[in-house]
Design a protein around this motif. Structure first.
Motif, PDB file in Angstrom:
ATOM      1  N   LEU A 273       0.836  -1.200   0.000  1.00 57.66           N
ATOM      2  CA  LEU A 273       0.000   0.000   0.000  1.00 57.66           C
ATOM      3  C   LEU A 273       0.871   1.250   0.000  1.00 57.66           C
ATOM      4  CD1 LEU A 273      -2.587  -1.018   2.759  1.00 57.66           C
ATOM      5  CD2 LEU A 273      -2.921  -1.136   0.283  1.00 57.66           C
ATOM      6  N   ALA A 274       0.481   2.235  -0.796  1.00 56.66           N
ATOM      7  CA  ALA A 274       1.188   3.518  -0.785  1.00 56.66           C
ATOM      8  C   ALA A 274       0.692   4.417   0.333  1.00 56.66           C
ATOM      9  CB  ALA A 274       1.014   4.218  -2.132  1.00 56.66           C
ATOM     10  N   ALA A 275      -0.410   4.036   0.973  1.00 59.98           N
ATOM     11  CA  ALA A 275      -0.963   4.787   2.100  1.00 59.98           C
ATOM     12  C   ALA A 275      -1.732   3.810   2.972  1.00 59.98           C
ATOM     13  CB  ALA A 275      -1.880   5.900   1.620  1.00 59.98           C
ATOM     14  N   ASP A 276      -1.952   4.208   4.228  1.00 60.70           N
ATOM     15  CA  ASP A 276      -2.670   3.345   5.167  1.00 60.70           C
ATOM     16  C   ASP A 276      -3.522   4.240   6.056  1.00 60.70           C
ATOM     17  OD1 ASP A 276      -3.480   1.085   6.683  1.00 60.70           O
ATOM     18  OD2 ASP A 276      -1.483   0.189   6.533  1.00 60.70           O
ATOM     19  N   VAL A 277      -4.230   3.625   7.003  1.00 63.38           N
ATOM     20  CA  VAL A 277      -5.137   4.385   7.861  1.00 63.38           C
ATOM     21  C   VAL A 277      -4.519   4.693   9.221  1.00 63.38           C
ATOM     22  CG1 VAL A 277      -7.189   3.483   6.723  1.00 63.38           C
ATOM     23  CG2 VAL A 277      -6.221   2.255   8.697  1.00 63.38           C
TER      24      VAL A 277
END
Length: 344
Positions: A273-277
């Motif tokens: 993932l290039a971003a997460d939460v």
């Protein structure tokens, strides 16, 4: 199972769309719904093309993790594998660098129109990068017929495979390819034949696999997955379906509760993932991830939130899956707007 009111799920529901580092099995963005229960944040993220009956198992898992006390943990960290998509051999080193300390790599093969020669080149590059002590497993996602699988396993055998995951689509085909290649000593693992089957025990009863790949969300939650492990008596690999770190934490708790965990788990996919939460995503450190709850960051939830129309789509889907669990909707009801499948 005891269902909390649907209004309780919807009250805290947040839907995000997370970009991937690279296109992976046909998708570039991973959507997921998160909501908070008494035990903490949980995840509902069946892929968009799954019908409501299949999605209801993912909702059961989310409720199980958010509203039920989890089983006792036998370990506080879980070793994970690197995941290598269908990239060219020159990109393998860069992919593996995103999984620091991982001694095991799962390599995607049999993808689309990709010829076997490209799969062989990719697996060779992974073996060379990991060295003789590394562990290399391949995952065909049911992409070969029996003859193709037999030919491919012969071609890939020189790279000392740990196992071949879901070489063929059906249980009958798995049993046949296992019979044909048993003399080679390369185990056959079942994934889709467990998590997408009406009877997840059938693959073990048919003698079609040497080990099982189990995933908390598709199997209806940690508690149900553990019952399946106990009933089959086969070794297992705990894996994910490109979850956010909230969903990966669910998978890590499942892995922490399995009595015998001889294989590295497919729970390092936050690296894709290039971003997460969360500000502390569950990416591998020294080849493992910690066991514990993940708390989403409000700013990241806002940054990667989907638009109102897509939020409504997910809320409607949540309602339909909930109705299936409650026995108020036909199992054949389907979710609209299909998108490509991802199987990790």
């Amino acid at each position: 199972m005891h269902l909390p009111p649907l209004s309780d799920l919807a009250a805290t529901a947040r839907v995000v769309a997370l970009p991937l580092v690279t296109r992976f099995r046909g998708i570039e963005v991973r959507e997921a719904m998160l909501f908070e229960g008494p035990e903490g944040w949980t995840e509902f993220s069946p892929f968009a093309e799954y019908d409501d009956h299949e999605a209801s198992a993912w909702l059961a898992a989310a409720i199980d993790y958010g509203w039920s006390e989890p089983p006792g943990a036998l370990r506080d960290r879980v070793r994970v594998n690197a995941t290598v998509p269908g990239v060219d051999p020159d990109s393998v080193t860069a992919v593996l660098a995103r999984f620091p300390g991982c001694r095991t790599a799962k390599v995607k093969v049999a993808g689309g129109d990709c010829p076997l020669s490209e799969d062989v080149a990719r697996v060779r590059a992974v073996r060379e990068a990991l060295g003789p002590e590394g562990r290399v497993r391949v995952d065909a996602n049911g992409g070969w017929n029996i003859d193709e699988a037999e030919h491919a396993i012969h071609a890939l055998a020189p790279f000392d495979l740990e196992y071949v995951e879901q070489p063929c689509a059906t249980i009958e085909e798995l049993a046949e390819i296992r019979r044909r290649t048993k003399y080679m000593g390369i185990p056959i693992a079942a994934d889709e034949s467990v998590r997408r089957a009406d009877d997840p025990l059938a693959v073990a009863e048919a003698g079609a696999a040497d080990l099982l790949v189990i995933k908390a969300q598709p199997l209806g939650g940690i508690h149900r997955a553990l019952r399946i492990v106990e009933q089959t008596g086969l070794p297992v690999v705990v894996s994910s379906a490109l979850d956010t770190s909230v969903g990966l934490a669910m998978g890590a708790r499942l892995a922490a509760s399995v009595t015998e965990l001889d294989y590295d788990c497919g729970l390092g996919t936050a690296s894709l993932l290039a971003a997460d939460v969360t500000r502390s995503p569950l990416v591998p450190v020294d080849g493992s991830i910690p066991v514990g709850r993940v708390l989403p960051d409000p700013d990241l939830l806002a940054r990667y939130a989907v638009g109102p129309q897509r939020t409504d789509w997910w809320l409607e889907r949540l309602g339909r899956a909930y109705a299936v669990l409650a026995g108020a909707a036909p199992a054949s009801a389907s979710a609209p707007t299909p998108t490509p499948t991802f199987d990790s």
